[in-house]
Design an enzyme around this catalytic site. Structure first.
Site, PDB file in Angstrom:
ATOM      1  N   GLY A   1      12.165  -3.539  11.621  1.00 26.79           N
ATOM      2  CA  GLY A   1      11.172  -2.889  10.768  1.00 26.79           C
ATOM      3  C   GLY A   1       9.909  -3.683  10.545  1.00 26.79           C
TER       4      GLY A   1
ATOM      5  N   ILE B   1       0.823  -1.211   0.000  1.00 23.86           N
ATOM      6  CA  ILE B   1       0.000   0.000   0.000  1.00 23.86           C
ATOM      7  C   ILE B   1       0.861   1.267   0.000  1.00 23.86           C
ATOM      8  CG2 ILE B   1      -0.262   0.377   2.501  1.00 23.86           C
ATOM      9  CD1 ILE B   1      -3.320   0.581   1.991  1.00 23.86           C
TER      10      ILE B   1
ATOM     11  N   SER C   1       6.320  -4.653  11.019  1.00 21.75           N
ATOM     12  CA  SER C   1       5.154  -4.020  11.646  1.00 21.75           C
ATOM     13  C   SER C   1       3.896  -4.879  11.531  1.00 21.75           C
ATOM     14  CB  SER C   1       4.892  -2.643  11.022  1.00 21.75           C
ATOM     15  OG  SER C   1       4.632  -2.764   9.633  1.00 21.75           O
TER      16      SER C   1
ATOM     17  N   HIS D   1       5.880 -12.127   5.757  1.00 24.36           N
ATOM     18  CA  HIS D   1       5.778 -11.555   4.409  1.00 24.36           C
ATOM     19  C   HIS D   1       7.169 -11.246   3.880  1.00 24.36           C
ATOM     20  CE1 HIS D   1       5.461  -8.302   7.384  1.00 24.36           C
ATOM     21  NE2 HIS D   1       6.110  -7.531   6.523  1.00 24.36           N
TER      22      HIS D   1
HETATM   23  P1  5GP Z   1       6.798  -4.681   7.561  1.00 19.61           P
HETATM   24  O1  5GP Z   1       6.972  -3.275   8.051  1.00 19.61           O
HETATM   25  O2  5GP Z   1       6.031  -5.513   8.581  1.00 19.61           O
HETATM   26  O3  5GP Z   1       8.044  -5.346   7.078  1.00 19.61           O
HETATM   27  O4  5GP Z   1       5.879  -4.579   6.244  1.00 19.61           O
HETATM   28  C1  5GP Z   1       4.515  -4.385   6.297  1.00 19.61           C
HETATM   29  C2  5GP Z   1       4.127  -3.774   4.977  1.00 19.61           C
HETATM   30  O5  5GP Z   1       2.722  -3.863   4.841  1.00 19.61           O
HETATM   31  C3  5GP Z   1       4.493  -2.293   4.855  1.00 19.61           C
HETATM   32  O6  5GP Z   1       5.383  -2.114   3.759  1.00 19.61           O
HETATM   33  C4  5GP Z   1       3.144  -1.600   4.634  1.00 19.61           C
HETATM   34  O7  5GP Z   1       3.216  -0.531   3.702  1.00 19.61           O
HETATM   35  C5  5GP Z   1       2.269  -2.738   4.153  1.00 19.61           C
HETATM   36  N1  5GP Z   1       0.873  -2.579   4.495  1.00 19.61           N
HETATM   37  C6  5GP Z   1       0.365  -2.193   5.689  1.00 19.61           C
HETATM   38  N2  5GP Z   1      -0.975  -2.197   5.650  1.00 19.61           N
HETATM   39  C7  5GP Z   1      -1.314  -2.607   4.388  1.00 19.61           C
HETATM   40  C8  5GP Z   1      -2.581  -2.817   3.740  1.00 19.61           C
HETATM   41  O8  5GP Z   1      -3.667  -2.637   4.300  1.00 19.61           O
HETATM   42  N3  5GP Z   1      -2.537  -3.226   2.446  1.00 19.61           N
HETATM   43  C9  5GP Z   1      -1.347  -3.449   1.778  1.00 19.61           C
HETATM   44  N4  5GP Z   1      -1.432  -3.829   0.504  1.00 19.61           N
HETATM   45  N5  5GP Z   1      -0.149  -3.262   2.372  1.00 19.61           N
HETATM   46  C10 5GP Z   1      -0.142  -2.847   3.657  1.00 19.61           C
END
Ligand code: 5GP
Ligand code: ZN
Length: 115
Positions: A94, A34, A96, A101
């Site tokens: 990082g 997103i 979140s 994923h």
């Molecule tokens: P992390 O920070 O956990 O490595 O990555 C989580 C990712 O999920 C972030 O890059 C964030 O932009 C993405 N993300 C968070 N909420 C959503 C959502 O509702 N839809 C999509 N497509 N991506 C999301």
């Protein structure tokens, strides 16, 4: 299949929350981030809920391999000669969203080391 009712990515797997899905296989789903950090920024997830990549590796190594293979397939579809596939693991690194994923990033020069 393990799921978590409170998990954002489980809701995307269930199609309760919309996402731009670019690839789906038996065990994995790929959809656009997103908040893209590169021209191609796709998240590849196992359909089952595990909190991070090591937990997935222990519980279902076939699904982890499928996440990597789907990442490579999407990279090819996107026409990427080079790409980065990264699992942020733990909040300090990082992470979140605590559903495994892989970030597939490409389409621009990627610096090393990352910030
Ligand atoms: P992390 O920070 O956990 O490595 O990555 C989580 C990712 O999920 C972030 O890059 C964030 O932009 C993405 N993300 C968070 N909420 C959503 C959502 O509702 N839809 C999509 N497509 N991506 C999301
Ligand atoms: Zn989940």
């Amino acid at each position: 299949m393990s799921t978590d009712d409170d998990c954002l990515f489980c809701k995307i797997v269930a199609r309760d929350i919309p996402a731009t899905v670019v690839h789906e296989s038996e065990r994995a789903l790929a959809f656009r981030d997103i908040s893209p950090q590169a021209p191609t920024h796709v998240l590849v997830i196992p359909k089952a809920h595990f909190q991070d990549a090591p937990a997935l590796a222990s519980a279902d190594p076939v699904a982890l391999a499928e996440v990597v293979s789907v990442g490579a397939a999407v990279a090819e579809t996107e026409g990427l000669d080079a790409f980065r596939l990264v699992f942020n693991t733990g909040a300090e690194a990082g992470q979140s969203v605590f559903h495994t994923h892989a970030h597939l990033l490409g389409g621009r020069k990627l610096e090393w080391p990352p910030g």
